[in-house]
Design a protein around this motif. Structure first.
Motif, PDB file in Angstrom:
ATOM      1  N   CYS A  77       3.028   1.242   3.626  1.00  0.00           N
ATOM      2  CA  CYS A  77       2.867   1.736   2.257  1.00  0.00           C
ATOM      3  C   CYS A  77       4.068   1.530   1.356  1.00  0.00           C
ATOM      4  N   ALA A  80       3.873   2.605  -2.186  1.00  0.00           N
ATOM      5  CA  ALA A  80       2.486   2.577  -2.668  1.00  0.00           C
ATOM      6  C   ALA A  80       1.580   3.463  -1.816  1.00  0.00           C
ATOM      7  N   LYS A  83      -2.203   3.372  -2.888  1.00  0.00           N
ATOM      8  CA  LYS A  83      -2.846   2.091  -2.558  1.00  0.00           C
ATOM      9  C   LYS A  83      -3.138   2.014  -1.050  1.00  0.00           C
ATOM     10  N   GLN A  86      -6.066   4.384  -0.185  1.00  0.00           N
ATOM     11  CA  GLN A  86      -7.369   3.874  -0.597  1.00  0.00           C
ATOM     12  C   GLN A  86      -7.821   2.698   0.272  1.00  0.00           C
ATOM     13  N   SER A 179      -2.370  -3.537   1.676  1.00  0.00           N
ATOM     14  CA  SER A 179      -2.322  -2.379   0.777  1.00  0.00           C
ATOM     15  C   SER A 179      -1.017  -2.265   0.010  1.00  0.00           C
TER      16      SER A 179
END
Length: 180
Positions: A77, A80, A83, A86, A179
């Motif tokens: 990650c 993020a 993002k 999700q 992601s």
């Protein structure tokens, strides 16, 4: 196989974890009763981060003995988080459709729940003939089975002996890429 999924998350370093506890509808009442029975007098919910190591061992042992199961979704990650979450949630939703899951309950993140709703709707929209999955956000104080996902996420992220203790609960680990 019809299941209900109860989802919580954790972040450890640059890894975002989404954990789905999968429960057969016939086991819902039994597992809720088990989890409620682990509460101290006056305690509203089990939150693994706040429990002592002794209580953590007791809770994990009880979940293993009860045959609880979870799937873990991991994504790098960086900065993020949303993002990564999700991306994991989209993959989880697809997998739940494959399992013919009937219900998805996510631990509420208040104003950020809208991101989850958008992702779930987009994923379900790609498979409209298979979209009998209902979903909602609830707080851990309102749904005991979210505590299973919380415990597994904490142990998985902590690694070491905690990872070993929770390993029997993890039926599947999925690495989600793309992601960050």
């Amino acid at each position: 196989m019809s299941v209900h999924a109860f989802v919580d998350q954790s972040r450890r370093g640059d890894i975002y974890l989404v954990v789905a506890a999968l429960v057969d509808p016939r086991d819902l009442k039994r597992l809720r009763k088990l989890l409620s029975g682990l509460l101290f007098a006056g305690q509203r919910e089990l939150h693994f981060k706040k429990e002592t190591p002794q209580r953590r061992r007791l809770i994990i042992s009880a979940l293993v003995e009860a045959g609880a199961q979870a799937h873990v979704y991991l994504s790098p990650c960086g900065r993020a988080d949303e993002k990564a979450r999700q991306a994991c949630l989209s993959r989880l939703t697809d997998d739940l459709l494959d399992l013919r899951a009937g219900r998805l309950v996510l631990d509420s993140r208040a104003d950020r729940d809208i991101h989850d709703v958008r992702t779930i709707r987009d994923t379900l929209g790609k498979r409209p003939s298979e979209s009998n999955l209902t979903y909602e956000h609830l707080s851990g104080g309102r749904e005991q089975l979210l505590w299973v996902a919380d415990a597994v996420a904490w142990c998985f992220g902590a690694g070491g002996d905690w990872f070993r203790r929770a390993a029997p609960l993890v039926g599947r680990t999925v690495e989600v890429t793309g992601s960050t």
